[in-house]
Design a protein around this motif. Structure first.
Motif, short mmCIF file in Angstrom:
data_model
loop_
_atom_site.label_atom_id
_atom_site.label_comp_id
_atom_site.label_asym_id
_atom_site.label_seq_id
_atom_site.Cartn_x
_atom_site.Cartn_y
_atom_site.Cartn_z
N GLY A 1 0.81 -1.22 0.00
CA GLY A 1 0.00 0.00 0.00
C GLY A 1 0.84 1.26 0.00
O GLY A 1 0.44 2.27 -0.61
N ASP A 2 1.98 1.24 0.69
CA ASP A 2 2.88 2.40 0.66
C ASP A 2 3.35 2.67 -0.77
O ASP A 2 3.36 3.81 -1.23
N LEU A 3 3.75 1.60 -1.45
CA LEU A 3 4.23 1.77 -2.83
C LEU A 3 3.13 2.30 -3.74
O LEU A 3 3.36 3.19 -4.57
N VAL A 4 1.92 1.79 -3.57
CA VAL A 4 0.78 2.28 -4.35
C VAL A 4 0.58 3.77 -4.08
O VAL A 4 0.44 4.58 -5.02
N SER A 5 0.57 4.16 -2.82
CA SER A 5 0.37 5.57 -2.47
C SER A 5 1.48 6.45 -3.03
O SER A 5 1.22 7.57 -3.51
N TRP A 6 2.71 5.97 -2.98
CA TRP A 6 3.84 6.77 -3.48
C TRP A 6 3.79 6.91 -5.00
O TRP A 6 4.11 7.97 -5.53
N VAL A 7 3.39 5.86 -5.71
CA VAL A 7 3.24 5.97 -7.17
C VAL A 7 2.14 6.97 -7.49
O VAL A 7 2.30 7.82 -8.38
N GLN A 8 1.03 6.91 -6.76
CA GLN A 8 -0.04 7.88 -6.97
C GLN A 8 0.44 9.30 -6.68
O GLN A 8 0.15 10.23 -7.45
N GLU A 9 1.18 9.47 -5.60
CA GLU A 9 1.74 10.78 -5.25
C GLU A 9 2.65 11.29 -6.36
O GLU A 9 2.60 12.47 -6.73
N ALA A 10 3.47 10.41 -6.90
CA ALA A 10 4.40 10.79 -7.96
C ALA A 10 3.66 11.28 -9.19
O ALA A 10 4.16 12.14 -9.92
N GLY A 11 2.46 10.77 -9.40
CA GLY A 11 1.67 11.20 -10.54
C GLY A 11 1.41 12.69 -10.55
O GLY A 11 1.25 13.29 -11.61
N GLY A 12 1.41 13.33 -9.38
CA GLY A 12 1.19 14.76 -9.31
C GLY A 12 2.39 15.56 -8.87
O GLY A 12 2.39 16.78 -8.93
N ALA A 13 3.47 14.87 -8.44
CA ALA A 13 4.60 15.59 -7.84
C ALA A 13 5.94 15.31 -8.49
O ALA A 13 6.90 16.02 -8.21
N ALA A 14 6.05 14.30 -9.32
CA ALA A 14 7.35 13.90 -9.86
C ALA A 14 7.37 13.96 -11.38
O ALA A 14 6.33 13.87 -12.03
N ALA A 15 8.56 14.09 -11.91
CA ALA A 15 8.75 14.07 -13.37
C ALA A 15 8.94 12.64 -13.87
O ALA A 15 8.79 12.37 -15.06
N GLY A 16 9.29 11.73 -12.95
CA GLY A 16 9.51 10.34 -13.32
C GLY A 16 9.65 9.48 -12.09
O GLY A 16 9.80 9.97 -10.97
N ILE A 17 9.60 8.17 -12.32
CA ILE A 17 9.70 7.19 -11.25
C ILE A 17 10.70 6.11 -11.66
O ILE A 17 10.62 5.58 -12.78
N VAL A 18 11.62 5.80 -10.75
CA VAL A 18 12.43 4.58 -10.85
C VAL A 18 11.83 3.63 -9.83
O VAL A 18 11.72 3.98 -8.65
#
Length: 144
Positions: A55-72
Motif C-alpha cells: 500500500g505504501d508503494l501504491v500511495s507513493w506511485v499515486q503521489e508521484a503522478g502529481g509531484a514527480a517528473a519520473g519514477i524509478v
C-alpha cells in the motif's frame, strides 16, 4: 529542478545482508547515496524511499503522478504479483516509470519472469546490480 521518485519494495532494506551472491554487498543506503549523486550530475532531485508494504508503494506511485517528473521503481517481489501497483502506474500516467531489478529476473525462477510493472513502464533494467539505478536515472533524464 525536476524530481524523480526512486521507490523500492519489500526486502530491499536487507541489501548487503540478503543473498549477497545474488544482490551484491551494497546496502540500500549506498544505493540511495549513489542515486543522489547521479541526480546532482543530471540536474535531478531524488526522492528515495523504501517500504515492505504494498500500500505504501501504491500511495507513493499515486503521489508521484502529481509531484514527480519520473519514477524509478524496484518493486521487489511485488513486481510479479501486484495488480494494485500495476493500476497505480497506469493512474500516474503520463509520468514515465523505469523498472529496475538488481538481478536478471529472466535468468531466475520462472515465477520471476513475469512483471506486472513492465506493461506500463518506459523500460526495464535488470541484471546490472546497483548500476541499474544510475542507468534508469540517465534514461529518465534523456527522456525528460
Amino acid at each position: 529542478m525536476k524530481t524523480i521518485f526512486v521507490l523500492n519494495g519489500p526486502n530491499l532494506n536487507m541489501l548487503g545482508k540478503r543473498e549477497p551472491s545474488i544482490y551484491g554487498t551494497q546496502t540500500l543506503d549506498d544505493i540511495a547515496a549513489d542515486c543522489r549523486k547521479a541526480g546532482e550530475e543530471l540536474g535531478l532531485a531524488i526522492d528515495f524511499r523504501q517500504s515492505n508494504h504494498e500500500g505504501d508503494l501504491v500511495s507513493w506511485v499515486q503521489e508521484a503522478g502529481g509531484a514527480a517528473a519520473g519514477i524509478v521503481l524496484n518493486a521487489g517481489a511485488y513486481t510479479h504479483t501486484s495488480i494494485a501497483i500495476h493500476d497505480a502506474i497506469r493512474s500516474a500516467a503520463p509520468v514515465p516509470v523505469v523498472e529496475v531489478h538488481l538481478s536478471n529476473i529472466h535468468a531466475r525462477e520462472p515465477f520471476r519472469h513475469a512483471s506486472m510493472v513492465a506493461p506500463h513502464a518506459l523500460g526495464m533494467i535488470c541484471g546490472f546490480g546497483p548500476l541499474g539505478y544510475r542507468l534508469a536515472l540517465q534514461a529518465l533524464a534523456a527522456r525528460l
